[in-house]
Motif scaffolding. Structure first.
Motif, PDB file in Angstrom:
ATOM      1  N   TRP A 263      -7.050  40.607  -6.341  1.00  0.00           N
ATOM      2  CA  TRP A 263      -7.019  39.161  -6.506  1.00  0.00           C
ATOM      3  C   TRP A 263      -7.620  38.517  -5.270  1.00  0.00           C
ATOM      4  O   TRP A 263      -7.579  39.080  -4.177  1.00  0.00           O
ATOM      5  CB  TRP A 263      -5.579  38.668  -6.699  1.00  0.00           C
ATOM      6  CG  TRP A 263      -4.920  39.266  -7.895  1.00  0.00           C
ATOM      7  CD1 TRP A 263      -4.285  40.475  -7.983  1.00  0.00           C
ATOM      8  CD2 TRP A 263      -4.871  38.698  -9.207  1.00  0.00           C
ATOM      9  NE1 TRP A 263      -3.833  40.698  -9.252  1.00  0.00           N
ATOM     10  CE2 TRP A 263      -4.172  39.618 -10.027  1.00  0.00           C
ATOM     11  CE3 TRP A 263      -5.315  37.496  -9.773  1.00  0.00           C
ATOM     12  CZ2 TRP A 263      -3.927  39.373 -11.375  1.00  0.00           C
ATOM     13  CZ3 TRP A 263      -5.071  37.242 -11.106  1.00  0.00           C
ATOM     14  CH2 TRP A 263      -4.386  38.174 -11.899  1.00  0.00           C
ATOM     15  N   ILE A 264      -8.198  37.333  -5.447  1.00  0.00           N
ATOM     16  CA  ILE A 264      -8.795  36.597  -4.341  1.00  0.00           C
ATOM     17  C   ILE A 264      -8.248  35.174  -4.339  1.00  0.00           C
ATOM     18  O   ILE A 264      -8.009  34.587  -5.395  1.00  0.00           O
ATOM     19  CB  ILE A 264     -10.339  36.604  -4.433  1.00  0.00           C
ATOM     20  CG1 ILE A 264     -10.961  36.024  -3.159  1.00  0.00           C
ATOM     21  CG2 ILE A 264     -10.842  35.892  -5.683  1.00  0.00           C
ATOM     22  CD1 ILE A 264     -12.467  36.306  -3.042  1.00  0.00           C
ATOM     23  N   THR A 265      -8.020  34.646  -3.137  1.00  0.00           N
ATOM     24  CA  THR A 265      -7.453  33.309  -3.008  1.00  0.00           C
ATOM     25  C   THR A 265      -8.519  32.307  -2.586  1.00  0.00           C
ATOM     26  O   THR A 265      -9.614  32.664  -2.161  1.00  0.00           O
ATOM     27  CB  THR A 265      -6.327  33.291  -1.959  1.00  0.00           C
ATOM     28  OG1 THR A 265      -6.882  33.580  -0.663  1.00  0.00           O
ATOM     29  CG2 THR A 265      -5.240  34.309  -2.287  1.00  0.00           C
ATOM     30  N   ALA A 266      -8.150  31.032  -2.685  1.00  0.00           N
ATOM     31  CA  ALA A 266      -8.984  29.929  -2.217  1.00  0.00           C
ATOM     32  C   ALA A 266      -8.069  28.811  -1.752  1.00  0.00           C
ATOM     33  O   ALA A 266      -6.975  28.633  -2.272  1.00  0.00           O
ATOM     34  CB  ALA A 266      -9.910  29.430  -3.330  1.00  0.00           C
ATOM     35  N   ALA A 267      -8.518  28.052  -0.764  1.00  0.00           N
ATOM     36  CA  ALA A 267      -7.752  26.931  -0.236  1.00  0.00           C
ATOM     37  C   ALA A 267      -8.727  26.034   0.528  1.00  0.00           C
ATOM     38  O   ALA A 267      -9.933  26.132   0.345  1.00  0.00           O
ATOM     39  CB  ALA A 267      -6.614  27.425   0.663  1.00  0.00           C
ATOM     40  N   GLY A 268      -8.188  25.150   1.389  1.00  0.00           N
ATOM     41  CA  GLY A 268      -9.060  24.345   2.232  1.00  0.00           C
ATOM     42  C   GLY A 268      -8.742  22.871   2.226  1.00  0.00           C
ATOM     43  O   GLY A 268      -7.893  22.384   1.476  1.00  0.00           O
ATOM     44  N   TRP A 269      -9.457  22.155   3.082  1.00  0.00           N
ATOM     45  CA  TRP A 269      -9.301  20.712   3.172  1.00  0.00           C
ATOM     46  C   TRP A 269      -9.643  20.064   1.831  1.00  0.00           C
ATOM     47  O   TRP A 269     -10.658  20.386   1.200  1.00  0.00           O
ATOM     48  CB  TRP A 269     -10.241  20.143   4.222  1.00  0.00           C
ATOM     49  CG  TRP A 269     -10.069  20.713   5.597  1.00  0.00           C
ATOM     50  CD1 TRP A 269      -8.942  21.269   6.132  1.00  0.00           C
ATOM     51  CD2 TRP A 269     -11.067  20.771   6.624  1.00  0.00           C
ATOM     52  NE1 TRP A 269      -9.173  21.674   7.426  1.00  0.00           N
ATOM     53  CE2 TRP A 269     -10.467  21.377   7.758  1.00  0.00           C
ATOM     54  CE3 TRP A 269     -12.402  20.372   6.707  1.00  0.00           C
ATOM     55  CZ2 TRP A 269     -11.168  21.584   8.954  1.00  0.00           C
ATOM     56  CZ3 TRP A 269     -13.093  20.569   7.880  1.00  0.00           C
ATOM     57  CH2 TRP A 269     -12.480  21.172   8.993  1.00  0.00           C
ATOM     58  N   GLY A 270      -8.800  19.163   1.393  1.00  0.00           N
ATOM     59  CA  GLY A 270      -9.075  18.418   0.176  1.00  0.00           C
ATOM     60  C   GLY A 270      -8.993  19.229  -1.098  1.00  0.00           C
ATOM     61  O   GLY A 270      -9.398  18.744  -2.156  1.00  0.00           O
ATOM     62  N   GLN A 271      -8.456  20.443  -1.049  1.00  0.00           N
ATOM     63  CA  GLN A 271      -8.430  21.306  -2.228  1.00  0.00           C
ATOM     64  C   GLN A 271      -7.111  21.253  -2.984  1.00  0.00           C
ATOM     65  O   GLN A 271      -6.999  21.807  -4.082  1.00  0.00           O
ATOM     66  CB  GLN A 271      -8.731  22.752  -1.827  1.00  0.00           C
ATOM     67  CG  GLN A 271     -10.065  22.930  -1.111  1.00  0.00           C
ATOM     68  CD  GLN A 271     -11.238  22.417  -1.918  1.00  0.00           C
ATOM     69  OE1 GLN A 271     -11.479  22.872  -3.035  1.00  0.00           O
ATOM     70  NE2 GLN A 271     -11.970  21.455  -1.365  1.00  0.00           N
ATOM     71  N   GLY A 272      -6.074  20.649  -2.390  1.00  0.00           N
ATOM     72  CA  GLY A 272      -4.818  20.471  -3.113  1.00  0.00           C
ATOM     73  C   GLY A 272      -3.874  21.650  -3.088  1.00  0.00           C
ATOM     74  O   GLY A 272      -2.866  21.638  -3.792  1.00  0.00           O
ATOM     75  N   GLY A 273      -4.175  22.684  -2.312  1.00  0.00           N
ATOM     76  CA  GLY A 273      -3.271  23.821  -2.244  1.00  0.00           C
ATOM     77  C   GLY A 273      -3.997  25.147  -2.219  1.00  0.00           C
ATOM     78  O   GLY A 273      -5.164  25.240  -1.828  1.00  0.00           O
ATOM     79  N   VAL A 274      -3.287  26.181  -2.685  1.00  0.00           N
ATOM     80  CA  VAL A 274      -3.803  27.550  -2.693  1.00  0.00           C
ATOM     81  C   VAL A 274      -4.004  27.995  -4.138  1.00  0.00           C
ATOM     82  O   VAL A 274      -3.163  27.731  -5.001  1.00  0.00           O
ATOM     83  CB  VAL A 274      -2.831  28.514  -1.977  1.00  0.00           C
ATOM     84  CG1 VAL A 274      -3.394  29.932  -1.959  1.00  0.00           C
ATOM     85  CG2 VAL A 274      -2.556  28.031  -0.556  1.00  0.00           C
TER      86      VAL A 274
END
Length: 292
Positions: A263-274
């Motif tokens: 599995w791969i995650t994503a997140a970041g500024w302005g993204q609303g979460g993980v």
């Protein structure tokens, strides 16, 4: 893009929103997910209320769940900046377990961005953390940050992003080796990008895994903020820009292995979460990143 070793992600689903029960929107940026000895999953990450303010990122979020898909329970902050320790911010935690303890590596900054601190805190329960009494395990620039640690042969290897010279230059993925997770070698370079500068570059969030007889390096943001590119090599210490074999629409991507799948995650500024998505390699994966 060559099809040999092509890497692709499926659909991303939001798994955790740090702004729940808060009066303002919050973000998670660089983060790490680890499964504890009791089977529960723990997430740690840069956090701050929106909008982005990286030099005011002074605490690490902590949440846990019975499964990577949730439901996630929000906990008190795992770590807060310690000015007396020399920290100016807390960036990009990475957690692994070894010898009955949990090791958290993270970027602690400092007044000199050409010699930024790579710090270490340890824990026995993932809730209470103690900083390494010897101070930073090493320093590097420009803003050396985003550690990721795995096992290669008989050594631990820490990959992180930096520049070809402490004052700037080509964006690189540097690495150091260790036998005890405390004393680290001089730095060497695993990947050099054609682009140059200081500040944030396009070699952030390096993550290295082995699949069959090859190694894969995930880095970003490339070419945009929400973008991670994948490079393949037969050598875990040498990747080339021409060896790109995949792209994932994710920022600050991390890989985890759960229920026999990647599995791969994503997140970041302005993204609303993980967010979390399935990750596909073309052949069976023979070895996971070492967090055992």
């Amino acid at each position: 893009m060559t099809e040999r070793g092509a890497v692709r992600a499926g659909t991303f689903a939001k798994i955790y929103d740090p702004g729940v029960d808060e009066p303002d929107d919050w973000y998670i940026n660089d983060h790490t997910i680890i499964q504890a000895a009791d089977g529960r999953w723990h997430l740690f990450g840069i956090t701050h209320r929106e909008p982005a303010d990286p030099f005011d990122e002074t605490e690490f979020a902590h949440a846990s769940a019975p499964d990577p898909h949730g439901p996630w329970t929000k906990h008190p902050m795992a770590l807060r900046v310690d000015r007396a320790y020399g920290e100016t911010h807390l960036w990009a935690p990475f957690v692994l377990t070894a010898n009955g303890r949990y090791f958290m590596f993270y970027a602690g900054g400092g007044p000199d961005r050409t010699a930024a601190a790579m710090n270490l805190a340890t824990s026995t329960d993932l809730f209470h953390w103690t900083r390494h009494p010897g101070g930073p395990v090493f320093r590097d620039g420009y803003d050396g940050r985003d550690p990721m640690v795995t096992r290669v042969g008989d050594e631990w290897v820490m990959y992180y992003c930096a520049n070809s010279a402490p004052t700037g230059g080509h964006h690189v993925v540097a690495y150091r080796t260790s036998t005890d997770l405390v004393r680290w070698s001089d730095r060497r370079i695993a990947y050099t990008d054609p682009t140059s500068g200081t500040e944030a570059g396009n070699t952030e969030s390096p993550f290295v895994v082995r699949h069959d007889d090859a190694w894969y390096l995930f880095i970003g943001p490339r070419p945009d903020y929400v973008g991670t590119e994948v490079f393949r090599s037969d050598n875990p210490f040498h990747f080339r820009v021409e060896d790109k074999v995949g792209y994932v629409a994710a920022h600050a991507a991390e890989l985890i292995r759960a229920d026999g799948s990647w599995w791969i995650t994503a997140a970041g500024w302005g993204q609303g979460g993980v967010y979390l998505a399935p990750l596909t390699f073309p052949d069976p994966v023979s070895e996971s990143p070492v967090r055992e």
